[in-house]
Design a protein around this motif. Structure first.
Motif, PDB file in Angstrom:
ATOM      1  N   ASP C 141       0.816  -1.217   0.000  1.00 41.99           N
ATOM      2  CA  ASP C 141       0.000   0.000   0.000  1.00 41.99           C
ATOM      3  C   ASP C 141       0.851   1.268   0.000  1.00 41.99           C
ATOM      4  O   ASP C 141       0.312   2.370  -0.093  1.00 41.99           O
ATOM      5  CB  ASP C 141      -0.943   0.010   1.211  1.00 41.99           C
ATOM      6  CG  ASP C 141      -0.183  -0.073   2.522  1.00 41.99           C
ATOM      7  OD1 ASP C 141       0.461  -1.114   2.761  1.00 41.99           O
ATOM      8  OD2 ASP C 141      -0.225   0.880   3.299  1.00 41.99           O
ATOM      9  N   GLU C 142       2.142   1.126   0.088  1.00 36.60           N
ATOM     10  CA  GLU C 142       3.024   2.297   0.077  1.00 36.60           C
ATOM     11  C   GLU C 142       3.865   2.293  -1.197  1.00 36.60           C
ATOM     12  O   GLU C 142       3.918   1.324  -1.912  1.00 36.60           O
ATOM     13  CB  GLU C 142       3.937   2.267   1.303  1.00 36.60           C
ATOM     14  CG  GLU C 142       3.148   2.374   2.601  1.00 36.60           C
ATOM     15  CD  GLU C 142       4.053   2.462   3.812  1.00 36.60           C
ATOM     16  OE1 GLU C 142       4.577   3.557   4.065  1.00 36.60           O
ATOM     17  OE2 GLU C 142       4.226   1.434   4.482  1.00 36.60           O
ATOM     18  N   HIS C 171      -7.163  -6.912   4.042  1.00 38.74           N
ATOM     19  CA  HIS C 171      -7.873  -5.663   3.746  1.00 38.74           C
ATOM     20  C   HIS C 171      -7.340  -4.503   4.570  1.00 38.74           C
ATOM     21  O   HIS C 171      -7.443  -3.355   4.165  1.00 38.74           O
ATOM     22  CB  HIS C 171      -9.369  -5.820   4.018  1.00 38.74           C
ATOM     23  CG  HIS C 171     -10.057  -6.662   3.019  1.00 38.74           C
ATOM     24  ND1 HIS C 171     -11.404  -6.714   2.871  1.00 38.74           N
ATOM     25  CD2 HIS C 171      -9.558  -7.491   2.087  1.00 38.74           C
ATOM     26  CE1 HIS C 171     -11.713  -7.544   1.910  1.00 38.74           C
ATOM     27  NE2 HIS C 171     -10.619  -8.034   1.426  1.00 38.74           N
ATOM     28  N   THR C 178      -5.387   1.572  18.541  1.00 42.27           N
ATOM     29  CA  THR C 178      -6.661   2.094  18.040  1.00 42.27           C
ATOM     30  C   THR C 178      -6.741   2.173  16.519  1.00 42.27           C
ATOM     31  O   THR C 178      -7.832   2.177  15.971  1.00 42.27           O
ATOM     32  CB  THR C 178      -6.903   3.520  18.579  1.00 42.27           C
ATOM     33  OG1 THR C 178      -5.761   4.316  18.216  1.00 42.27           O
ATOM     34  CG2 THR C 178      -7.067   3.519  20.083  1.00 42.27           C
ATOM     35  N   ASP C 179      -5.601   2.232  15.849  1.00 44.26           N
ATOM     36  CA  ASP C 179      -5.658   2.554  14.419  1.00 44.26           C
ATOM     37  C   ASP C 179      -5.227   1.402  13.509  1.00 44.26           C
ATOM     38  O   ASP C 179      -4.387   0.587  13.865  1.00 44.26           O
ATOM     39  CB  ASP C 179      -4.771   3.773  14.129  1.00 44.26           C
ATOM     40  CG  ASP C 179      -5.434   5.058  14.595  1.00 44.26           C
ATOM     41  OD1 ASP C 179      -6.497   4.980  15.236  1.00 44.26           O
ATOM     42  OD2 ASP C 179      -4.876   6.128  14.317  1.00 44.26           O
ATOM     43  N   VAL C 180      -5.852   1.371  12.328  1.00 51.14           N
ATOM     44  CA  VAL C 180      -5.457   0.409  11.303  1.00 51.14           C
ATOM     45  C   VAL C 180      -5.064   1.180  10.052  1.00 51.14           C
ATOM     46  O   VAL C 180      -5.260   2.382   9.950  1.00 51.14           O
ATOM     47  CB  VAL C 180      -6.603  -0.567  10.958  1.00 51.14           C
ATOM     48  CG1 VAL C 180      -7.043  -1.355  12.184  1.00 51.14           C
ATOM     49  CG2 VAL C 180      -7.776   0.141  10.309  1.00 51.14           C
ATOM     50  N   SER C 181      -4.504   0.456   9.108  1.00 54.08           N
ATOM     51  CA  SER C 181      -4.132   1.040   7.828  1.00 54.08           C
ATOM     52  C   SER C 181      -4.785   0.184   6.740  1.00 54.08           C
ATOM     53  O   SER C 181      -4.874  -1.041   6.869  1.00 54.08           O
ATOM     54  CB  SER C 181      -2.609   0.994   7.700  1.00 54.08           C
ATOM     55  OG  SER C 181      -2.171   1.888   6.716  1.00 54.08           O
ATOM     56  N   ILE C 182      -5.278   0.823   5.698  1.00 56.83           N
ATOM     57  CA  ILE C 182      -5.846   0.098   4.557  1.00 56.83           C
ATOM     58  C   ILE C 182      -4.722  -0.685   3.887  1.00 56.83           C
ATOM     59  O   ILE C 182      -3.667  -0.121   3.593  1.00 56.83           O
ATOM     60  CB  ILE C 182      -6.469   1.089   3.551  1.00 56.83           C
ATOM     61  CG1 ILE C 182      -7.593   1.889   4.216  1.00 56.83           C
ATOM     62  CG2 ILE C 182      -6.963   0.368   2.307  1.00 56.83           C
ATOM     63  CD1 ILE C 182      -8.107   3.063   3.381  1.00 56.83           C
ATOM     64  N   GLY C 186      -7.326  -4.675   0.205  1.00 65.03           N
ATOM     65  CA  GLY C 186      -8.574  -3.911   0.196  1.00 65.03           C
ATOM     66  C   GLY C 186      -8.659  -3.012  -1.023  1.00 65.03           C
ATOM     67  O   GLY C 186      -9.694  -2.909  -1.678  1.00 65.03           O
TER      68      GLY C 186
ATOM     69  N   ASN D 151      -7.211   6.584   4.857  1.00 64.40           N
ATOM     70  CA  ASN D 151      -6.801   5.881   6.074  1.00 64.40           C
ATOM     71  C   ASN D 151      -7.398   6.551   7.313  1.00 64.40           C
ATOM     72  O   ASN D 151      -7.881   5.868   8.221  1.00 64.40           O
ATOM     73  CB  ASN D 151      -5.267   5.837   6.166  1.00 64.40           C
ATOM     74  CG  ASN D 151      -4.687   4.643   5.424  1.00 64.40           C
ATOM     75  OD1 ASN D 151      -5.072   3.506   5.695  1.00 64.40           O
ATOM     76  ND2 ASN D 151      -3.811   4.893   4.466  1.00 64.40           N
ATOM     77  N   ASN D 155     -10.217   5.119  10.343  1.00 61.93           N
ATOM     78  CA  ASN D 155      -9.975   5.186  11.784  1.00 61.93           C
ATOM     79  C   ASN D 155     -10.974   6.066  12.522  1.00 61.93           C
ATOM     80  O   ASN D 155     -11.317   5.786  13.672  1.00 61.93           O
ATOM     81  CB  ASN D 155      -8.525   5.597  12.037  1.00 61.93           C
ATOM     82  CG  ASN D 155      -7.579   4.452  11.689  1.00 61.93           C
ATOM     83  OD1 ASN D 155      -7.746   3.337  12.184  1.00 61.93           O
ATOM     84  ND2 ASN D 155      -6.644   4.691  10.781  1.00 61.93           N
ATOM     85  N   ARG D 158     -13.837   3.818  13.145  1.00 60.85           N
ATOM     86  CA  ARG D 158     -13.606   2.850  14.219  1.00 60.85           C
ATOM     87  C   ARG D 158     -13.887   3.471  15.587  1.00 60.85           C
ATOM     88  O   ARG D 158     -14.136   2.758  16.550  1.00 60.85           O
ATOM     89  CB  ARG D 158     -12.163   2.332  14.182  1.00 60.85           C
ATOM     90  CG  ARG D 158     -11.895   1.419  12.994  1.00 60.85           C
ATOM     91  CD  ARG D 158     -10.412   1.200  12.782  1.00 60.85           C
ATOM     92  NE  ARG D 158      -9.758   0.588  13.918  1.00 60.85           N
ATOM     93  CZ  ARG D 158      -9.643  -0.717  14.122  1.00 60.85           C
ATOM     94  NH1 ARG D 158     -10.165  -1.558  13.253  1.00 60.85           N
ATOM     95  NH2 ARG D 158      -9.011  -1.182  15.178  1.00 60.85           N
ATOM     96  N   LYS D 159     -13.816   4.783  15.648  1.00 62.83           N
ATOM     97  CA  LYS D 159     -13.965   5.467  16.945  1.00 62.83           C
ATOM     98  C   LYS D 159     -15.345   6.074  17.147  1.00 62.83           C
ATOM     99  O   LYS D 159     -15.758   6.299  18.281  1.00 62.83           O
ATOM    100  CB  LYS D 159     -12.885   6.558  17.066  1.00 62.83           C
ATOM    101  CG  LYS D 159     -11.491   5.958  17.276  1.00 62.83           C
ATOM    102  CD  LYS D 159     -10.376   6.942  16.973  1.00 62.83           C
ATOM    103  CE  LYS D 159      -9.050   6.196  16.853  1.00 62.83           C
ATOM    104  NZ  LYS D 159      -8.143   6.784  15.882  1.00 62.83           N
ATOM    105  N   MET D 190     -15.136   0.505  -0.754  1.00 62.56           N
ATOM    106  CA  MET D 190     -13.937  -0.069  -0.142  1.00 62.56           C
ATOM    107  C   MET D 190     -13.888   0.264   1.355  1.00 62.56           C
ATOM    108  O   MET D 190     -13.644  -0.612   2.188  1.00 62.56           O
ATOM    109  CB  MET D 190     -12.683   0.472  -0.841  1.00 62.56           C
ATOM    110  CG  MET D 190     -11.383   0.059  -0.151  1.00 62.56           C
ATOM    111  SD  MET D 190      -9.888   0.660  -0.985  1.00 62.56           S
ATOM    112  CE  MET D 190      -9.958   2.427  -0.619  1.00 62.56           C
ATOM    113  N   ILE D 194     -14.034  -2.278   4.704  1.00 61.65           N
ATOM    114  CA  ILE D 194     -12.939  -2.324   5.672  1.00 61.65           C
ATOM    115  C   ILE D 194     -13.435  -1.911   7.062  1.00 61.65           C
ATOM    116  O   ILE D 194     -13.070  -2.513   8.067  1.00 61.65           O
ATOM    117  CB  ILE D 194     -11.767  -1.436   5.198  1.00 61.65           C
ATOM    118  CG1 ILE D 194     -11.115  -2.084   3.969  1.00 61.65           C
ATOM    119  CG2 ILE D 194     -10.740  -1.227   6.305  1.00 61.65           C
ATOM    120  CD1 ILE D 194     -10.104  -1.217   3.259  1.00 61.65           C
TER     121      ILE D 194
END
Lengths: 289, 289, 289, 289
Positions: C141-142, C171, C178-182, C186, D151, D155, D158-159, D190, D194
């Motif tokens: 994804d980067e 995905h 607390t955080d996710v990354s796509i 996905g 991104n 997040n 999610r919160k 998308m 997710i």
């Protein structure tokens, strides 16, 4: 944690109440105990109410009769808005002649018959009449042979480019504390995927159900969306649909959504009701009787 | 525009040929005319071949017998790799005891029986034996009452957290030029969605089918993926699966993919075979007989 | 209620252990505390182990180095099986020449380069070289501009009928408590839907990952599936995939599946591990040191 | 084979015409040549018309201005019904206070601002204001950094358990003969998957778009659904939505559906328009000028 609120104090704020049927007014065991008090209160307070239901298995008159038999006389046919009524409106507007083939009981088909259109169970479609089939309707999960008639339905749709209506979008419905039954909406999804066609669905959460009820009211009085509240037990149909149409919504915990689960399911799905109540029952004490 | 190539010149380049069954070797009308010449040629050239099929309705012995009855004796049971064989392997490895409930004919169930496991049609599951049900298998679209047994299946899965195997991933199969039949894979998708569980699927395009065949060969000889070609009539199963496993692939136009459509469907889906041939028939002239 | 078991007593029963990486060996905070004791024990007991990971962002050598930097030297490149290795094998077998366009970092692309093939970031594809693009790979994804390069990817796929490989099926991945990354998986789903093409995915739960590791072992020794156990933190990838391939499975509660949730998620999805353990850490006391 | 009909003779039968914008009135190259004659004719015949568009990127006033700049002055802001207007109505009814976070340009956000609500690009949401974010809106694919802000959006969701509105349901839109651009509706799908939340979508084929336009007309005159015809270039949005709402429909071949494809796509999808026309242009000769 969302607060559980008092149902009476909520409906006091609105002029019109939309109720889902299953899980709110009745369950597989009969009426929700005490629900008749809610309708007495609504009558006393001269508030209007409608039953907005994904049930196309019977006509509003027949549906009303099932409530009367259970002892709830307040629900008259003109109070009922069903996905079957939207199906009937669609046929009136869009299918001018020919045969409407259906999957369901003859009761469910009788209701959607309109002048000029002939309804016919899928089982009776054959090479001599298939060219006159101008629509196909999924009405009910009973009244036909699943093996014979579902296979036949797929093959009718391979031969005819016609509108297909799913008159009940539910995938399953409860039979008892432990058991469910596959609903015609679940079957229709399977056939749609196999046939590769795009079906038309009537039923919550689709806005057309709410619009139909809203239009019924506006025929005789002025009303705004802020003056209506939708009461339901299912986040994905009643609450999502009510919210999207712009109504305030009440989640009751007497049906599909269990008290222990409500908060987690609201967080997981992001579908938030305006209020949460144990049931849609207005308690006697509250009535001041 | 992709060139239609000569089937014989293609298989001359490979040591092992994998054939799909339906649409390649046989259709609803019987054997593909002339296909026996292909197998004579393979025998003469001492090339190995396997039938790799999403058919879990019968054992390899029974499947081979259907070819013999049609006059093709080259296909012996040891040449057949079916999704039923993967199901059997799964049960051997992962389900140690108890009952395997199934949807399908008793023929299909007989084959997957293994020592220590008892197979039982879903119709016979009841409150006295449900606690012993340790797996549930979708084998065939025949041999059970769709209404009764599909509803029962949903309710078994609400009570038991057990593996569910779909032994045939096809959604539909052809019955005649105009008609298809709903396959057990299509039914399983409906039940999976209603039950909300994650099923295990065996069958092309899943790699496990190809791996199973590949392992069979490697038990007695050395082979590389470059020496194998997969021949099939369906882009989404045979060609996609073969490509993904790393095999060269031949699309034949004698089944699911029609000559007029092939190019458009390849472009639309992005699933490209290495070669396209009219059929998998090796012509007599080519044989030099 | 499923019992939480002792990890050491489980691995004692198997000859080979497959580990998922993220959530089992490491988290976004670094190594799972104490995990080095597990690998000491495995070395002492002469058990084999492999890391089976949906990580195509770097080569096995680079992945191993990240463990070494964290102080875990037991994980050498030959112990790592990644979806990137399957991608490389696919290109070796199926794409003979031309350009492989990719979305990801140059690190991720470097690894999949094979003789005869030229890798090129999507950003450098233009009208002069697009006809030579013979595959397109989603690696990471980067390393690219999402707006420019995702739009460009859709348009490349409208012009070229080529295989598209998704080298990581996840995905999203966790960044912090607390955080996710796509994740690229996905993003690939979105592009697949818009382009209308069928992509090829490598990564758990797909069997091909497990088969690749299984084949690696069989190159130098005899092993059966019963002698291998898969350890993972995610029901839908590690446990479902391990089960389907025929392995026993251990769910650990140090990552994606939280202790409070495990039972409910197993019941909801029907994906049941053979065992559940708090973590994959073998405690010192257990080692008898 | 369905007959290609004369557009003028069709609109002569109706009192109100609903037009899709893109592919009917304009394309990426500017106005559909001759389309101004259609609006001259409608004005002369005193027929009403509305543009019903899945475009939430600008206000009706700004959208009207783009037509004026291209030389079509007949389309005034009060003739435009957009999915942005439904979004604005939703916020008015359902979100009483706080911040509405958005993905899109400031132009698109300016329009949905209502008294009491503050709009804020997702990029400016941070730990100090996130608790006031009471809705999140997908407005346009431009105006933000895809990597950073998508991104961040995941997040935020999610919160916060808040309604998420997708103000444009399209997945892609055409940029030129060969190229398309990913639309915000595709991106929203998308993110929805997710985040695991259920989003609210406004835009054709959803009935709420048609109902909004229908209500606008009924505010000042009596009309029935039989007196309205929907004109569009896309089967899945314009034609399916118009049909479902109970309107007659015209498929024009000047946009998404190509003349060579129309018949095949109607058969494949089962979505049949009432009429098919080359374009929505009323020819001069027909006007009797």
């Amino acid at each position: 944690m969302k607060r559980i609120e008092n149902f009476k104090s909520i409906i006091d704020k609105y002029k019109v109440i939309f109720f889902d049927a299953f899980g709110v007014i009745k369950t597989y065991q009969g009426l929700v105990p005490g629900i008749e008090k809610t309708f007495s209160y609504l009558e006393k307070e001269k508030k209007e109410y409608y039953i907005v239901t994904n049930d196309a298995s019977r006509s509003p008159a027949q549906l009303a009769q099932t409530y009367h038999k259970m002892g709830l006389s307040a629900i008259t046919p003109d109070r009922i808005v069903s996905s079957g009524m939207l199906t009937k409106e669609y046929l009136d507007l869009k299918v001018k002649d020919g045969i409407v083939a259906y999957l369901g009981t003859s009761d469910s088909a009788h209701y959607i018959e309109t002048s000029g259109l002939h309804t016919m169970p899928v089982s009776q479609v054959n090479s001599s009449n298939i060219d006159k089939v101008n629509a196909l309707i999924f009405l009910d999960d009973e009244g036909f042979d699943w093996f014979e008639d579902l296979n036949k339905t797929v093959n009718i749709l391979r031969k005819r480019t016609i509108p297909v209506i799913v008159a009940n979008t539910d995938h399953a419905y409860p039979l008892s504390v432990t058991d469910v039954s596959i609903a015609i909406g679940g079957i229709a999804n399977m056939i749609e995927r196999i046939a590769g066609k795009e079906f038309i669905r009537f039923g919550k959460p689709d806005s057309q159900m709410f619009m139909f009820a809203y239009d019924l009211i506006r025929e005789y009085r002025t009303i705004t969306k802020q003056e209506i509240v939708m009461v339901g037990d299912t986040l994905h149909t009643d609450i999502l649909g009510g919210n999207k149409f712009g109504l305030d919504t009440v989640l009751v915990l007497s049906g599909n959504t269990l008290p222990n689960d409500a908060e987690a399911r609201i967080t997981a799905t992001g579908i938030a009701p305006t209020y949460i109540c144990e049931t849609a029952v207005v308690e006697l004490g509250e009535l001041g009787f």
